[in-house]
Design a protein around this motif. Structure first.
Motif, mmCIF file in Angstrom:
data_model
loop_
_atom_site.group_PDB
_atom_site.id
_atom_site.type_symbol
_atom_site.label_atom_id
_atom_site.label_comp_id
_atom_site.label_asym_id
_atom_site.label_seq_id
_atom_site.Cartn_x
_atom_site.Cartn_y
_atom_site.Cartn_z
ATOM 1 N N ASN A 160 -3.525 -2.430 5.713
ATOM 2 C CA ASN A 160 -2.823 -3.680 5.445
ATOM 3 C C ASN A 160 -3.759 -4.856 5.258
ATOM 4 N N GLU A 161 -4.858 -4.831 6.009
ATOM 5 C CA GLU A 161 -5.803 -5.923 5.863
ATOM 6 C C GLU A 161 -6.359 -5.921 4.442
ATOM 7 N N ILE A 166 -6.998 -7.810 -1.119
ATOM 8 C CA ILE A 166 -6.833 -7.555 -2.550
ATOM 9 C C ILE A 166 -6.090 -8.689 -3.235
ATOM 10 N N ILE A 167 -4.988 -9.086 -2.625
ATOM 11 C CA ILE A 167 -4.190 -10.154 -3.221
ATOM 12 C C ILE A 167 -4.987 -11.457 -3.268
ATOM 13 N N ALA A 168 -5.696 -11.728 -2.192
ATOM 14 C CA ALA A 168 -6.470 -12.961 -2.146
ATOM 15 C C ALA A 168 -7.566 -12.945 -3.213
ATOM 16 N N GLU A 169 -8.207 -11.795 -3.358
ATOM 17 C CA GLU A 169 -9.264 -11.700 -4.369
ATOM 18 C C GLU A 169 -8.684 -11.874 -5.772
ATOM 19 N N LEU A 192 -1.773 -8.321 9.745
ATOM 20 C CA LEU A 192 -3.019 -7.822 9.163
ATOM 21 C C LEU A 192 -3.185 -8.297 7.728
ATOM 22 N N ARG A 193 -2.072 -8.403 7.017
ATOM 23 C CA ARG A 193 -2.180 -8.890 5.642
ATOM 24 C C ARG A 193 -2.699 -10.327 5.631
ATOM 25 N N VAL A 194 -2.137 -11.131 6.517
ATOM 26 C CA VAL A 194 -2.591 -12.519 6.604
ATOM 27 C C VAL A 194 -4.073 -12.562 6.956
ATOM 28 N N LYS A 199 -9.720 -13.623 5.566
ATOM 29 C CA LYS A 199 -11.100 -13.132 5.455
ATOM 30 C C LYS A 199 -11.623 -13.278 4.039
ATOM 31 N N ALA A 200 -10.779 -12.920 3.091
ATOM 32 C CA ALA A 200 -11.216 -12.962 1.700
ATOM 33 C C ALA A 200 -11.498 -14.394 1.267
#
Lengths: 370, 370
Positions: A160-161, A166-169, A192-194, A199-200
């Motif tokens: 999930n992280e 991925i979305i952030a990138e 975890l997604r948040v 992180k990204a």
DNA sequence: GCTTGTACTTGAAACGCATCAAAGGGGCCG
DNA sequence: CGGCCCCTTTGATGCGTTTCAAGTACAAGC
């Protein structure tokens, strides 16, 4: 209406009880004509083997149990599909139980399956996994799906992280300057997604990031109201990229923006998380990160098989499966439902067969685009 | 790892085997302190009753089996939800099997469930119901869902003909002059919808009606290509009302029309059939006829209960449940998923408890609008 | 103190089948 | 004709429970 049992068949066919049993379980041991005679008798009488007695005497069932938190979530269904296909491939049956978002029920079905001497059991557990260690002691192989903690045991989860990352990138690639993340991170998966998103974006302080809570259940209606709220902002206050932590949220957001006259993806890009077929089919394409539900189910069964076939299986095995970003539209949606191909190319895993050392996984080679 | 059995518990707790059994099944018969002692021992040892032995000795399982043709169809899930809730209400478990569109598997699981001495079994059968009569002879109550033939037995189905009628009447109300029906009527359910449409339009020869086949599987892609084809027609050749026999089709049609610059519902009205949550969430609202899946599941379990509780149950009972037309949009979609309320107000039934006389049902009081 | 009743507890029988050691029945060889 | 071996069939045994008739212990009533 009286149930016909094996002894009835035996008497009627003029053979012994054990022979009928052999006809069922070891047909190769019988002379062809005996087998034929018995099979005819079975059909004529409408005999149906009593599975319970069978299990009790034989000791095994060649079937797996799967406990799902809900039936109406696309992700769970992908898991079920993957598990089903893999199980059939090994000649096992798969029985599914619906825990209906209820811990008690989840526990109930789990015990039920274990008590039925299932060859193995899988759960996609609810939020609190406190009981897991207790269950792990049970004499039936068990695999936890869609959850990833450090307890000893067998776990298969989506990363999930990585999905958040991925979305952030993606957002970075698209030149986002102001990102809004929408959703209530009530569950570990969403948290975890948040985390992945943050992180990204850690190295990009120039990108403004905003997290908006979204009602209790992350519904499309929640998304809609937040979308409306965003639409009403002054133009320079509006984000250029919105991430729905859930596809359903994203879909509500898109509806609101479009309704309020904001072009998607013209003025604002919106992405989701889930790869949820339930949320596809809109006329506006939605880019989303698809957790590989099908693969998780498949891998779960493989882990079960591993435990069954090895006499001394590893105590612990944690697997994380990478995700894929993809664009789905109403038209391609149902084609993507084709369960044979979902996220296969993006499958990545590394497992620790010793100890509880945590597995690493990176998503690569993503065909992500808006 | 050795499985602990009831005799282990008995020995450990210093009571007899029968007492432990009573603790499990008739706790009211035990002295409170004995019960407490036994329960503690059970927990300490991690004892799990062997369901097979239990069934074998006791004769019953208090659980139902449900065989579904696929897991990824919203309608099946509604059935499962309804069945689940009703079953739990009566203290029964519900186990679900996925036949994966395969007759052999369907048969396999059906026999499996019967052999497990399930208290009752439900199927949403595939296209060809040839085996039904054979199954009906089995010593386990069985109910057929979403299918309605005249064979003796228990059937619960949506009134598909009524669905077609409803949509057609809707079209009339909206002043349609030229209706196009899109879809391959491969299954009985779809055929009946077409029939209902024709019947409703029989008195209106002034309304032009056209039926277009739609690829083998009625996918959104099929809908899209037919929608595109419609869009390319000269304006006076175009219909003013399109009926997708399936929501997925309708959704594809809408996408195509919108893509080609035709306004929906401005220039052409599009309606679907299914009430399929999988197809909602578009930004264009879709009017659809919702077969009451939840109610069908519920009713199915009720019929099972009826057969179980009556010593001499009716041989045959055919039930048809009316449908409701409704407009769904992306935003209201998830609210409609709220399973407690689906089409409840439109439930209609009349059953023949004697003979195989067919039940009548009419849909009334519909809140249909575009 | 004896009887009757009440409240638990016991243990043997049965549930329908798979298993497996043993028996049966040919065929072949000597 | 006897002995051996292989192929097939047999039926007693036990799987872990529930059930239920029979048993035990204890209390109340006479």
């Amino acid at each position: 209406m009286a149930k016909v049992k094996i002894s009835d068949v035996a008497r009627e066919a003029g053979v012994s009880l054990g022979t009928v049993s052999n006809a069922l379980n070891h047909p190769e041991k019988l002379r062809p004509e005996t087998l034929k005679l018995i099979n005819e008798t079975i059909n004529r009488l409408g005999y149906l083997p009593n599975q319970s007695a069978r299990q009790l005497a034989g000791g095994t069932t060649k079937s797996f149990g799967l406990v799902l938190p809900r039936l109406d979530h696309g992700f769970s269904l992908q898991i079920a599909s993957g598990a089903h296909n893999e199980a059939r491939k090994h000649g096992y049956d798969l029985l599914i139980a619906n825990a209906d978002n209820d811990d008690i029920l989840e526990d109930h079905y789990l015990r039920y399956f274990m008590g039925t001497q299932m060859s193995g059991v899988m759960v996609q557990p609810m939020a609190s996994p406190d009981w897991h260690p207790a269950m792990a002691k049970m004499p039936v192989p068990i695999v936890h799906l869609d959850i990833h903690c450090l307890e000893p045991g067998y776990y298969v989860a989506a990363d999930n992280e990585a999905q958040g990352r991925i979305i952030a990138e993606l957002a970075i690639t698209r030149g986002a300057r102001h990102i809004v993340v929408v959703g209530r991170a009530a569950f570990m998966q969403l948290t975890l997604r948040v985390l992945g998103i943050h992180k990204a974006l850690a190295m990009r302080p120039d990108i403004k990031i905003e997290v908006i809570d979204a009602g209790e259940w992350n519904t499309a209606a929640d998304g809609y109201s937040i979308g409306a709220q965003i639409a009403e902002r002054a133009a320079d206050e509006r984000p250029d990229f919105v991430i729905g932590l859930t596809d359903v949220l994203a879909s509500g957001i898109i509806s609101a923006l479009v309704d309020k006259g904001i072009s998607v993806p013209g003025q604002i890009l919106v992405a989701g998380c889930d790869g949820n077929p339930l949320a596809w089919s809109g006329s506006v394409p939605l880019t989303t990160v698809a957790p590989p539900g099908y693969e998780i189910g498949r891998k779960g069964v493989q882990l079960l098989m591993e435990q069954i076939e090895n006499k001394a299986p590893a105590k612990t095995k944690h697997i994380r499966i990478g995700s894929a970003a993809r664009t789905v539209t109403a038209v391609t949606a149902t084609e993507d439902i084709n369960r044979q191909e979902i996220v296969r190319p993006f499958l990545l895993e590394r497992a620790s067969t010793q100890g509880s050392e945590q597995a690493e996984a990176t998503a690569i080679n993503l065909g992500a685009y808006l």
